[in-house]
Design a protein around this motif. Structure first.
Motif, PDB file in Angstrom:
ATOM      1  N   ASP A   9      -3.138  -9.140 -66.914  1.00 44.42           N
ATOM      2  CA  ASP A   9      -4.673  -8.132 -65.820  1.00 44.42           C
ATOM      3  C   ASP A   9      -5.767  -8.291 -66.956  1.00 44.42           C
ATOM      4  O   ASP A   9      -6.846  -8.248 -66.112  1.00 44.42           O
ATOM      5  CB  ASP A   9      -3.602  -6.868 -66.859  1.00 44.42           C
ATOM      6  CG  ASP A   9      -2.779  -6.835 -65.671  1.00 44.42           C
ATOM      7  OD1 ASP A   9      -2.174  -7.483 -64.874  1.00 44.42           O
ATOM      8  OD2 ASP A   9      -1.646  -5.788 -66.052  1.00 44.42           O
ATOM      9  N   ILE A  10      -6.195  -7.740 -68.299  1.00 51.13           N
ATOM     10  CA  ILE A  10      -7.147  -7.660 -68.441  1.00 51.13           C
ATOM     11  C   ILE A  10      -8.060  -8.925 -68.139  1.00 51.13           C
ATOM     12  O   ILE A  10      -9.398  -9.376 -67.546  1.00 51.13           O
ATOM     13  CB  ILE A  10      -7.163  -8.136 -70.130  1.00 51.13           C
ATOM     14  CG1 ILE A  10      -6.591  -5.759 -70.327  1.00 51.13           C
ATOM     15  CG2 ILE A  10      -8.203  -7.705 -70.744  1.00 51.13           C
ATOM     16  CD1 ILE A  10      -6.242  -6.085 -72.187  1.00 51.13           C
ATOM     17  N   THR A  11      -7.748 -10.414 -68.574  1.00 50.48           N
ATOM     18  CA  THR A  11      -8.019 -11.469 -68.458  1.00 50.48           C
ATOM     19  C   THR A  11      -8.631 -11.700 -66.727  1.00 50.48           C
ATOM     20  O   THR A  11     -10.134 -12.139 -66.800  1.00 50.48           O
ATOM     21  CB  THR A  11      -7.415 -13.333 -68.422  1.00 50.48           C
ATOM     22  OG1 THR A  11      -7.032 -12.160 -70.241  1.00 50.48           O
ATOM     23  CG2 THR A  11      -8.576 -14.393 -68.554  1.00 50.48           C
ATOM     24  N   LEU A  12      -7.432 -11.726 -65.840  1.00 48.21           N
ATOM     25  CA  LEU A  12      -7.992 -12.142 -64.776  1.00 48.21           C
ATOM     26  C   LEU A  12      -9.034 -11.072 -63.999  1.00 48.21           C
ATOM     27  O   LEU A  12      -9.576 -10.926 -63.017  1.00 48.21           O
ATOM     28  CB  LEU A  12      -6.504 -12.022 -64.073  1.00 48.21           C
ATOM     29  CG  LEU A  12      -5.638 -13.212 -64.177  1.00 48.21           C
ATOM     30  CD1 LEU A  12      -4.195 -12.812 -63.557  1.00 48.21           C
ATOM     31  CD2 LEU A  12      -6.202 -14.214 -63.900  1.00 48.21           C
ATOM     32  N   SER A  13      -8.774  -9.592 -64.253  1.00 48.12           N
ATOM     33  CA  SER A  13     -10.065  -8.699 -63.765  1.00 48.12           C
ATOM     34  C   SER A  13     -10.601  -8.716 -64.251  1.00 48.12           C
ATOM     35  O   SER A  13     -11.669  -8.090 -63.556  1.00 48.12           O
ATOM     36  CB  SER A  13      -9.148  -7.368 -64.268  1.00 48.12           C
ATOM     37  OG  SER A  13      -8.704  -6.775 -65.384  1.00 48.12           O
ATOM     38  N   LEU A  14     -11.432  -8.777 -65.553  1.00 50.60           N
ATOM     39  CA  LEU A  14     -12.517  -9.113 -66.099  1.00 50.60           C
ATOM     40  C   LEU A  14     -13.405 -10.100 -65.329  1.00 50.60           C
ATOM     41  O   LEU A  14     -14.207 -10.841 -65.636  1.00 50.60           O
ATOM     42  CB  LEU A  14     -12.011  -9.647 -67.724  1.00 50.60           C
ATOM     43  CG  LEU A  14     -14.122  -9.581 -68.076  1.00 50.60           C
ATOM     44  CD1 LEU A  14     -14.232  -8.797 -67.766  1.00 50.60           C
ATOM     45  CD2 LEU A  14     -13.204  -9.397 -70.152  1.00 50.60           C
ATOM     46  N   VAL A  15     -12.685 -11.354 -65.356  1.00 45.66           N
ATOM     47  CA  VAL A  15     -12.800 -12.928 -64.623  1.00 45.66           C
ATOM     48  C   VAL A  15     -12.779 -12.333 -62.777  1.00 45.66           C
ATOM     49  O   VAL A  15     -14.499 -13.089 -62.895  1.00 45.66           O
ATOM     50  CB  VAL A  15     -11.914 -13.772 -64.534  1.00 45.66           C
ATOM     51  CG1 VAL A  15     -12.915 -15.006 -63.620  1.00 45.66           C
ATOM     52  CG2 VAL A  15     -12.035 -14.361 -65.915  1.00 45.66           C
ATOM     53  N   GLY A  16     -12.417 -11.447 -62.054  1.00 43.22           N
ATOM     54  CA  GLY A  16     -12.645 -11.517 -61.349  1.00 43.22           C
ATOM     55  C   GLY A  16     -13.980 -10.108 -60.790  1.00 43.22           C
ATOM     56  O   GLY A  16     -14.639 -10.095 -60.313  1.00 43.22           O
ATOM     57  N   LEU A  17     -14.106  -9.731 -61.526  1.00 43.06           N
ATOM     58  CA  LEU A  17     -14.690  -8.466 -61.575  1.00 43.06           C
ATOM     59  C   LEU A  17     -16.572  -9.629 -62.216  1.00 43.06           C
ATOM     60  O   LEU A  17     -17.870  -9.145 -61.174  1.00 43.06           O
ATOM     61  CB  LEU A  17     -15.601  -7.394 -62.969  1.00 43.06           C
ATOM     62  CG  LEU A  17     -14.012  -6.322 -62.171  1.00 43.06           C
ATOM     63  CD1 LEU A  17     -14.133  -5.404 -63.757  1.00 43.06           C
ATOM     64  CD2 LEU A  17     -14.673  -5.506 -61.426  1.00 43.06           C
ATOM     65  N   ILE A  18     -16.504 -10.096 -62.819  1.00 44.40           N
ATOM     66  CA  ILE A  18     -17.473 -11.211 -62.916  1.00 44.40           C
ATOM     67  C   ILE A  18     -18.366 -11.745 -61.715  1.00 44.40           C
ATOM     68  O   ILE A  18     -18.787 -11.632 -61.595  1.00 44.40           O
ATOM     69  CB  ILE A  18     -17.666 -11.855 -64.203  1.00 44.40           C
ATOM     70  CG1 ILE A  18     -17.248 -10.781 -65.214  1.00 44.40           C
ATOM     71  CG2 ILE A  18     -18.631 -12.880 -64.485  1.00 44.40           C
ATOM     72  CD1 ILE A  18     -17.440 -11.587 -67.126  1.00 44.40           C
ATOM     73  N   VAL A  19     -17.319 -12.511 -61.616  1.00 48.25           N
ATOM     74  CA  VAL A  19     -17.735 -13.651 -60.430  1.00 48.25           C
ATOM     75  C   VAL A  19     -17.578 -13.013 -58.938  1.00 48.25           C
ATOM     76  O   VAL A  19     -18.773 -13.681 -58.366  1.00 48.25           O
ATOM     77  CB  VAL A  19     -15.713 -14.564 -59.841  1.00 48.25           C
ATOM     78  CG1 VAL A  19     -15.940 -16.020 -59.227  1.00 48.25           C
ATOM     79  CG2 VAL A  19     -15.892 -15.779 -61.199  1.00 48.25           C
ATOM     80  N   LEU A  20     -16.841 -12.434 -58.776  1.00 46.98           N
ATOM     81  CA  LEU A  20     -17.335 -11.376 -57.331  1.00 46.98           C
ATOM     82  C   LEU A  20     -18.061 -10.621 -57.474  1.00 46.98           C
ATOM     83  O   LEU A  20     -17.837  -9.173 -57.038  1.00 46.98           O
ATOM     84  CB  LEU A  20     -15.777 -10.706 -56.844  1.00 46.98           C
ATOM     85  CG  LEU A  20     -14.661 -11.880 -56.539  1.00 46.98           C
ATOM     86  CD1 LEU A  20     -13.188 -10.929 -56.421  1.00 46.98           C
ATOM     87  CD2 LEU A  20     -15.041 -12.415 -56.075  1.00 46.98           C
ATOM     88  N   PHE A  21     -18.743  -9.548 -58.705  1.00 50.29           N
ATOM     89  CA  PHE A  21     -20.114  -9.018 -58.550  1.00 50.29           C
ATOM     90  C   PHE A  21     -20.764  -9.538 -57.531  1.00 50.29           C
ATOM     91  O   PHE A  21     -21.363  -8.343 -56.874  1.00 50.29           O
ATOM     92  CB  PHE A  21     -20.993  -9.260 -59.213  1.00 50.29           C
ATOM     93  CG  PHE A  21     -21.601  -8.143 -60.485  1.00 50.29           C
ATOM     94  CD1 PHE A  21     -21.270  -6.743 -60.175  1.00 50.29           C
ATOM     95  CD2 PHE A  21     -23.166  -8.312 -60.233  1.00 50.29           C
ATOM     96  CE1 PHE A  21     -22.773  -5.506 -60.246  1.00 50.29           C
ATOM     97  CE2 PHE A  21     -23.888  -7.520 -60.042  1.00 50.29           C
ATOM     98  CZ  PHE A  21     -23.217  -5.879 -60.082  1.00 50.29           C
ATOM     99  N   PRO A  22     -21.443 -10.552 -56.680  1.00 44.56           N
ATOM    100  CA  PRO A  22     -21.800 -10.809 -55.540  1.00 44.56           C
ATOM    101  C   PRO A  22     -21.965 -10.129 -54.589  1.00 44.56           C
ATOM    102  O   PRO A  22     -22.126  -9.408 -54.115  1.00 44.56           O
ATOM    103  CB  PRO A  22     -23.197 -12.084 -55.747  1.00 44.56           C
ATOM    104  CG  PRO A  22     -22.571 -12.576 -57.410  1.00 44.56           C
ATOM    105  CD  PRO A  22     -21.637 -11.697 -57.536  1.00 44.56           C
ATOM    106  N   ALA A  23     -20.182 -10.442 -54.426  1.00 44.38           N
ATOM    107  CA  ALA A  23     -19.708  -9.652 -53.396  1.00 44.38           C
ATOM    108  C   ALA A  23     -19.295  -8.522 -52.739  1.00 44.38           C
ATOM    109  O   ALA A  23     -19.664  -8.119 -52.319  1.00 44.38           O
ATOM    110  CB  ALA A  23     -18.027 -10.747 -52.801  1.00 44.38           C
ATOM    111  N   PHE A  24     -19.389  -7.574 -54.293  1.00 40.64           N
ATOM    112  CA  PHE A  24     -18.965  -6.354 -54.402  1.00 40.64           C
ATOM    113  C   PHE A  24     -20.814  -6.236 -54.253  1.00 40.64           C
ATOM    114  O   PHE A  24     -19.949  -4.641 -53.053  1.00 40.64           O
ATOM    115  CB  PHE A  24     -18.909  -5.862 -55.764  1.00 40.64           C
ATOM    116  CG  PHE A  24     -17.419  -5.906 -56.611  1.00 40.64           C
ATOM    117  CD1 PHE A  24     -17.048  -4.776 -56.138  1.00 40.64           C
ATOM    118  CD2 PHE A  24     -16.843  -7.248 -56.925  1.00 40.64           C
ATOM    119  CE1 PHE A  24     -15.427  -4.739 -56.972  1.00 40.64           C
ATOM    120  CE2 PHE A  24     -15.712  -7.094 -57.391  1.00 40.64           C
ATOM    121  CZ  PHE A  24     -14.792  -5.892 -57.141  1.00 40.64           C
TER     122      PHE A  24
END
Length: 186
Positions: A9-24
């Motif tokens: 959970d921690i690893t995937l959510s952190l990676v997701g938040l970083i990688v998807l930041f431009p989309a956010f």
């Protein structure tokens, strides 16, 4: 097993938040144009029935009543909101809830404090011992909060079977678009 799944959970959510930041940022901008208030925050029932504030991209007009989705008129959903719901992009801000520990990527969808029938059903099956999730077995099977007993039973079944394989399977099925999400009134 819970510690391993929390690590994922921690690893995937952190990676997701970083990688998807431009989309956010893009979705926030479009959401601001669409509704004037791109983020939606709502108190939900979490692990051990502890309340927490869930954050999503807004899909309905600002000021829509805070009730379960299946009780909301479909006319409240904006055109951009329909796109967010269909693509499941409205769920992305919940990665922050996962990182904070309020939620898991996989678990029972968190309900509203006013959904007493669902709360009672989940209580009787021990579902509140787990963190609520962004996705789960019920979502993949198209079961929503309009059928509290079936939802609680499905959540209980998922939690009993939840291991690494099922965790990643449910995430994959969600990413591939399986499941209809919460229904709205027509």
């Amino acid at each position: 097993m819970a510690a391993v799944l929390r690590f994922f959970d921690i690893t995937l959510s952190l990676v997701g938040l970083i990688v998807l930041f431009p989309a956010f940022l893009i979705l926030l901008f479009i959401g601001f144009i669409d509704t004037g208030s791109p983020l939606f925050r709502q108190t939900r029932v979490g692990r051990k029935r502890k309340p927490f504030v869930l954050t999503k991209f807004r899909t309905m007009k600002a000021g829509t009543d805070s009730v379960a989705t299946h009780l909301v008129d479909a006319g409240a959903i904006t055109p951009f909101g329909r796109f967010l719901r269909a693509s499941k992009l409205d769920e992305l801000p919940q990665l922050w809830n996962v990182l904070k520990g309020d939620m898991s990527l996989v678990g029972p969808r968190p309900c509203l404090p006013i959904q007493q029938e669902l709360i009672a059903e989940r209580d009787s099956l021990g579902v509140f011992e787990a963190r609520p999730g962004i996705t789960g077995l019920a979502q993949i099977q198209g079961i929503d909060m309009s059928t509290p007993a079936l939802l609680a039973k499905t959540d209980h079944q998922m939690l009993n079977d939840l291991g690494c394989r099922q965790y990643f399977r449910l995430i994959l099925f969600t990413a591939l678009g399986k499941g209809a999400g919460d229904r709205v009134m027509h």
